[in-house]
Design an enzyme around this catalytic site. Structure first.
Site, mmCIF file in Angstrom:
data_model
loop_
_atom_site.group_PDB
_atom_site.id
_atom_site.type_symbol
_atom_site.label_atom_id
_atom_site.label_comp_id
_atom_site.label_asym_id
_atom_site.label_seq_id
_atom_site.Cartn_x
_atom_site.Cartn_y
_atom_site.Cartn_z
ATOM 1 N N PRO A 49 0.819 -1.201 0.000
ATOM 2 C CA PRO A 49 0.000 0.000 0.000
ATOM 3 C C PRO A 49 0.859 1.260 0.000
ATOM 4 O O PRO A 49 1.927 1.286 0.611
ATOM 5 C CB PRO A 49 -0.770 -0.114 1.323
ATOM 6 C CG PRO A 49 0.079 -0.958 2.202
ATOM 7 C CD PRO A 49 0.869 -1.871 1.308
ATOM 8 N N ARG A 70 -3.132 16.506 -8.458
ATOM 9 C CA ARG A 70 -4.228 15.545 -8.546
ATOM 10 C C ARG A 70 -5.565 16.151 -8.996
ATOM 11 O O ARG A 70 -6.250 15.545 -9.808
ATOM 12 C CB ARG A 70 -4.393 14.782 -7.225
ATOM 13 C CG ARG A 70 -3.117 14.026 -6.827
ATOM 14 C CD ARG A 70 -3.310 13.028 -5.703
ATOM 15 N NE ARG A 70 -4.116 11.903 -6.128
ATOM 16 C CZ ARG A 70 -5.382 11.764 -5.886
ATOM 17 N NH1 ARG A 70 -6.041 12.669 -5.181
ATOM 18 N NH2 ARG A 70 -6.041 10.724 -6.337
ATOM 19 N N CYS A 72 0.007 29.246 -14.011
ATOM 20 C CA CYS A 72 -0.571 29.868 -15.197
ATOM 21 C C CYS A 72 -1.300 28.852 -16.070
ATOM 22 O O CYS A 72 -0.844 28.495 -17.161
ATOM 23 C CB CYS A 72 0.527 30.578 -15.978
ATOM 24 S SG CYS A 72 1.304 31.819 -14.979
ATOM 25 N N GLU A 73 -2.392 28.355 -15.578
ATOM 26 C CA GLU A 73 -3.253 27.405 -16.287
ATOM 27 C C GLU A 73 -4.656 27.631 -15.750
ATOM 28 O O GLU A 73 -4.842 27.643 -14.530
ATOM 29 C CB GLU A 73 -2.919 25.951 -15.908
ATOM 30 C CG GLU A 73 -1.567 25.456 -16.263
ATOM 31 C CD GLU A 73 -1.506 24.768 -17.610
ATOM 32 O OE1 GLU A 73 -2.579 24.437 -18.176
ATOM 33 O OE2 GLU A 73 -0.390 24.582 -18.095
#
Ligand code: LLP
Length: 446
Positions: free
Chosen positions: A297, A336, A367-368
């Site tokens: 895990p 994510r 910058c997106e």
């Protein structure tokens, strides 16, 4: 009913509101942490980390041949490796960088498994030289490459075969790995050819068992039942066909965590019960000796222990009614949400008790347009300088961080018993340019 486990919590076990009215983790005031170390700041709570490990150990205690291997890809740092090693965990690593990190942390390399679908010559060589305990071989090219390297060093290398069991689990398509058209491992029809080669030509390889991993952020338990049935069936088949007694199965990782209130991941105790029941049933059904069971895990070990603290900057009401609140981090410290539409929960750490009165979108600083950390979260009135605490960021945040926009990677502190220690230094501007080279012919050109 199963006992609850730490992976089912939204917040670290030590999270509480202190006398100053601020969020405290590991006995440390989160607002003071930001004052001391700056933001964005990753915070890891040692008690939560250890509590998760102890859940796993307690949950699997009935099976004597169990081996817990932490999947370092979720978060690989020397300090975290040292803590997990002290809890008795081994490590699943996937690159020279991860091998080197656990080695430098002082981990017993015989408890390390090297995974990956395209390991390089250099990485395999390093793994052999540092005495990695197992290499999980993914494909035919790797079998031959590894045998060559082992032969040239006069060594026998201990391996597993990574197989694709053909199981679909319900999680984001990018984090499924065990389905039939996956890029990982040998499919069921290729196993015999691989085994044949190992037994005849690749005599510097010693096969111990089979390895699979079906996906990540898994909430259903039945997939583990199916996976184990297939792995044990294959052990039996290989014994019947080749007289080969394999005594290890590695079932990968995948157990989910609680990112938002609506997530209800199963308890570690429930997963363990499904896994062990199905293992015992399959052992009876196929009449084989009980194999050693390896689990790896990643997310469920480190996610809940981690939070990220941001400082709030500008707020903007846009014409369609949406209100953006910008923080000083975003997709470079937590990819994510933009990669998998992942959802997170957060509170304002300096007023955790204040009534939620506004619905906002937390925008990152990169910058997106897609750099949005949380869409539509209900929060108290927000002012510039407030500290936002995003929960469950311990896994796949720092490990997937980038320097997009040439922003320095954030620092990480470990908190425990009111003490905070830096475990990853914040990058400096000089770190940012430390790998740049200006060719002589361009020097003085500007
Ligand atoms: N073993 C193998 C062979 C794996 O490929 C993985 C994860 C694990 C173990 C650990 O799985 P976990 O317990 O963490 O689910 N970046 C994605 C997750 C990618 C997982 C890749 N493999 C995310 O942020 O959701």
């Amino acid at each position: 009913m199963y006992k609850n486990s730490t992976n089912q919590l939204l917040k670290p076990v030590t999270a509480k509101i202190n006398d100053k009215g601020n969020l405290e983790i590991g006995g440390c005031d989160t607002v003071e942490l930001v004052e001391k170390y700056g933001s964005p700041l990753y915070v890891m709570d040692e008690s939560t980390l250890r509590s998760v490990c102890r859940d796993y150990k307690a949950a699997f205690a009935d099976y004597p041949k169990v081996n817990m291997m932490y999947a370092s890809k979720a978060l690989c740092t020397e300090a975290v490796s040292a803590i997990l090693a002290s809890e008795g965990f081994g490590f699943d690593v996937v690159s020279a960088g991860e091998i080197y990190t656990v080695y430098k942390a002082g981990v017993d390399m015989s408890k390390v498994l090297f995974n990956g679908n395209n390991k390089s010559f250099d990485e395999l060589t390093l793994a052999i030289e540092l005495g990695v305990g197992r290499i999980s071989v993914d494909n035919f090219l790797e079998l031959s490459l590894l045998n060559e390297i082992a032969k040239s060093r006069g060594k026998i290398v201990d391996i597993l075969l990574r197989i694709t069991p053909g199981i679909e689990c319900h999680t984001h398509e990018y984090i499924q790995t065990g389905h039939l058209d996956s890029k990982f491992g040998f499919d069921l029809t290729q196993i015999d050819d691989a085994v044949e080669l190992i037994l005849t030509e690749y005599t510097n390889l010693k096969l111990h068992g089979l390895h699979a991993h079906i996906g990540s952020q898994i909430f259903e338990t039945k997939v583990y039942h199916d996976e184990i049935e297939i792995l044990v069936r294959e052990l039996k088949r290989l014994d019947d066909k080749f007289g080969l007694k394999l005594d290890e199965i590695n079932i990968g990782g995948g157990l989910g965590v609680k990112y938002t209130e609506k997530d209800v991941p199963p308890s570690t105790f429930e997963i363990a019960s499904v896994i062990l029941n199905s293992l015992n049933k399959s052992i009876d059904k196929y009449k084989i000796d009980s194999p050693a069971l390896f689990l790896e895990p990643g997310r469920s070990i480190v996610s809940t222990a981690g939070v990220t603290l941001y400082t709030i900057g500008s707020s903007k009401q846009v014409p369609n009614g949406k209100k953006y609140v910008a923080v000083d981090g975003g997709m470079a410290d937590n990819a994510r949400p933009s990669m998998y539409q992942a959802e997170y929960s957060a509170i304002i750490a300096n007023k955790p008790n204040a009534q939620c009165v506004t619905n906002v979108t937390i925008a990152g600083r990169f910058c997106e347009s897609g750099d949005v950390l949380i869409r539509n979260i209900s929060l108290p009135d927000i002012e510039e300088g407030d500290v936002l605490c995003v929960f469950n960021t311990g896994a796949y945040n720092y490990s997937m961080a980038s320097n997009y926009n040439r922003v320095q990677k954030s620092a990480m502190v470990l908190v425990n018993n009111s003490q905070s220690d830096i475990i990853i230094n914040r990058e400096t501007l000089d770190d940012i340019i430390s790998h740049d080279v200006i060719p002589d012919r361009l020097k003085g050109a500007c």
